[in-house]
Design a protein around this motif. Structure first.
Motif, PDB file in Angstrom:
ATOM      1  N   GLY A 158       6.949   1.116   6.138  1.00  0.00           N
ATOM      2  CA  GLY A 158       8.468   1.680   5.564  1.00  0.00           C
ATOM      3  C   GLY A 158       8.320   2.719   4.359  1.00  0.00           C
ATOM      4  N   GLN A 159       9.304   2.275   3.484  1.00  0.00           N
ATOM      5  CA  GLN A 159       9.331   3.426   2.439  1.00  0.00           C
ATOM      6  C   GLN A 159       9.826   2.652   1.303  1.00  0.00           C
ATOM      7  N   ILE A 160       9.604   3.207  -0.072  1.00  0.00           N
ATOM      8  CA  ILE A 160      10.009   2.309  -1.294  1.00  0.00           C
ATOM      9  C   ILE A 160      11.227   3.163  -1.699  1.00  0.00           C
ATOM     10  N   GLY A 161      12.300   2.339  -1.962  1.00  0.00           N
ATOM     11  CA  GLY A 161      13.552   3.105  -2.327  1.00  0.00           C
ATOM     12  C   GLY A 161      13.600   3.209  -3.833  1.00  0.00           C
ATOM     13  N   ILE A 166       0.830  -1.128   0.029  1.00  0.00           N
ATOM     14  CA  ILE A 166      -0.070  -0.050  -0.030  1.00  0.00           C
ATOM     15  C   ILE A 166       0.952   1.403  -0.048  1.00  0.00           C
ATOM     16  N   VAL A 167       0.953   2.041  -0.967  1.00  0.00           N
ATOM     17  CA  VAL A 167       1.714   3.209  -1.304  1.00  0.00           C
ATOM     18  C   VAL A 167       0.973   4.347  -1.257  1.00  0.00           C
ATOM     19  N   LEU A 186       9.083  11.498  -6.844  1.00  0.00           N
ATOM     20  CA  LEU A 186       9.031  11.582  -5.420  1.00  0.00           C
ATOM     21  C   LEU A 186      10.316  11.528  -4.678  1.00  0.00           C
ATOM     22  N   SER A 187      10.491  12.280  -3.492  1.00  0.00           N
ATOM     23  CA  SER A 187      11.532  12.047  -2.703  1.00  0.00           C
ATOM     24  C   SER A 187      11.287  10.960  -1.848  1.00  0.00           C
ATOM     25  N   LEU A 188      12.579  10.353  -1.098  1.00  0.00           N
ATOM     26  CA  LEU A 188      12.240   9.347  -0.349  1.00  0.00           C
ATOM     27  C   LEU A 188      11.241   9.375   0.807  1.00  0.00           C
ATOM     28  N   GLU A 189      11.214  10.785   1.302  1.00  0.00           N
ATOM     29  CA  GLU A 189      10.119  10.849   2.212  1.00  0.00           C
ATOM     30  C   GLU A 189       8.622  10.968   1.839  1.00  0.00           C
ATOM     31  N   GLU A 190       8.535  11.061   0.576  1.00  0.00           N
ATOM     32  CA  GLU A 190       7.122  11.124  -0.184  1.00  0.00           C
ATOM     33  C   GLU A 190       6.803   9.624  -0.522  1.00  0.00           C
ATOM     34  N   ARG A 191       7.820   8.595  -0.306  1.00  0.00           N
ATOM     35  CA  ARG A 191       7.482   7.414  -0.735  1.00  0.00           C
ATOM     36  C   ARG A 191       6.893   6.421   0.497  1.00  0.00           C
ATOM     37  N   THR A 192       6.057   6.824   1.253  1.00  0.00           N
ATOM     38  CA  THR A 192       5.778   6.069   2.549  1.00  0.00           C
ATOM     39  C   THR A 192       4.898   4.964   1.893  1.00  0.00           C
ATOM     40  N   ALA A 193       4.919   3.850   2.645  1.00  0.00           N
ATOM     41  CA  ALA A 193       4.214   2.623   2.171  1.00  0.00           C
ATOM     42  C   ALA A 193       4.181   1.570   3.102  1.00  0.00           C
ATOM     43  N   ARG A 194       3.424   0.759   2.932  1.00  0.00           N
ATOM     44  CA  ARG A 194       3.485  -0.279   4.230  1.00  0.00           C
ATOM     45  C   ARG A 194       2.923  -1.621   3.515  1.00  0.00           C
ATOM     46  N   PHE A 229      11.417  -2.517  -0.801  1.00  0.00           N
ATOM     47  CA  PHE A 229      10.826  -1.837   0.339  1.00  0.00           C
ATOM     48  C   PHE A 229      11.917  -1.938   1.402  1.00  0.00           C
ATOM     49  N   ILE A 230      11.945  -0.503   2.147  1.00  0.00           N
ATOM     50  CA  ILE A 230      12.886  -0.375   3.247  1.00  0.00           C
ATOM     51  C   ILE A 230      12.124  -0.252   4.493  1.00  0.00           C
TER      52      ILE A 230
END
Length: 201
Positions: A146-149, A74-75, A110-118, A164-165
C-alpha cells in the motif's frame, strides 16, 4: 475442544484474531484469563524472532498451544523503517498517535507515489507438547502492499491503520470495515494460512 492462547495484550489484535479464527472448533484464551502473565520483551532482530519468542514463552507459561504475531510497517522511502520497531517508533511506550505523527513528519516532503509501504505480519504457533528445540514449530507470514496517506483518516483499526492505504483502495485501513479488512490485511493473510494448519493439527 482445543484451547489456544492468543499471546498478545493488544485488544485490537485480539478482536481481529478472534474474528479470523471464529469458525474453528477451538476455544480462544487470552491473558485476562490468567494471573500475572509475564511480559515478553520483544528484543529480536526480526519480526519472526519476536513472534517465535512470544509464542514459545507463553506456551510454556500457560501450558496451551500459543499463537503470537509481530507486525511491522515497512516504508520504502525510509529504508524499511520503522519495521521491527513499529510499535515503539517514537520511543518506548509511544502511543499510536505519537508513532503516526513521527512517520508523517519523516515523509512530509514526499508525494503519494513516493510513499509506498507494506505491512508484514509473522505469526508463530508454539505447542508445549513438543520437544524443547522444536516448541515453536510453525511460522507463517502475510504481506499487504500500500501507501502512506497525508493524514490520519478513519476510526477503525489501530496502530498505523489510519495512515495506511492498501493497494487497490482509496481509503485507509481505519476507514474500511472489519469484513473488508479481514479479507485483505497482512494479519488476515497470515491467519488464513494458519487456520489451514490448525485444521490439520
Amino acid at each position: 475442544m482445543t484451547k489456544i492462547f492468543l499471546a498478545t495484550g493488544n485488544q485490537g489484535k485480539i478482536k481481529e484474531m478472534k474474528e479470523l479464527l471464529s469458525n474453528l472448533d477451538i476455544e480462544i484464551v487470552t491473558s485476562d484469563q490468567f494471573e500475572d502473565v509475564p511480559e515478553v520483551i520483544e528484543d529480536g532482530d526480526t519480526l519472526a524472532d519476536n513472534a517465535i519468542k512470544k509464542a514459545k514463552e507463553l506456551a510454556e507459561y500457560t501450558g496451551l498451544i500459543a499463537i503470537a504475531d509481530d507486525t511491522g510497517l515497512i516504508v520504502d522511502a525510509l529504508d524499511g523503517k520503522p519495521g521491527v520497531y513499529s510499535a515503539r517508533y517514537a520511543g518506548e511506550n509511544a502511543t499510536d498517535e505519537e508513532n503516526n505523527k513521527k512517520l508523517l513528519h519523516e515523509l512530509a516532503d514526499l508525494s503519494l507515489e513516493e510513499r509506498t509501504a507494506r505491512f508484514k505480519t509473522v505469526v508463530a504457533l508454539a505447542n508445549p507438547g513438543q520437544e524443547e528445540e522444536s516448541i515453536a514449530f510453525k511460522t507463517i507470514q502475510g504481506v499487504c502492499e500500500g501507501q502512506i496517506g497525508y493524514k490520519p483518516l478513519g476510526e477503525n483499526g489501530f496502530g498505523y491503520d489510519p495512515l495506511f492505504i492498501p493497494k487497490g483502495y482509496d481509503r485507509t485501513f481505519a476507514q474500511l470495515n472489519s469484513e473488508v479488512k479481514n479479507q485483505i490485511s497482512h494479519r488476515a493473510k497470515a491467519l488464513i494460512k494458519m487456520k489451514k494448519y490448525l485444521k490439520r493439527l
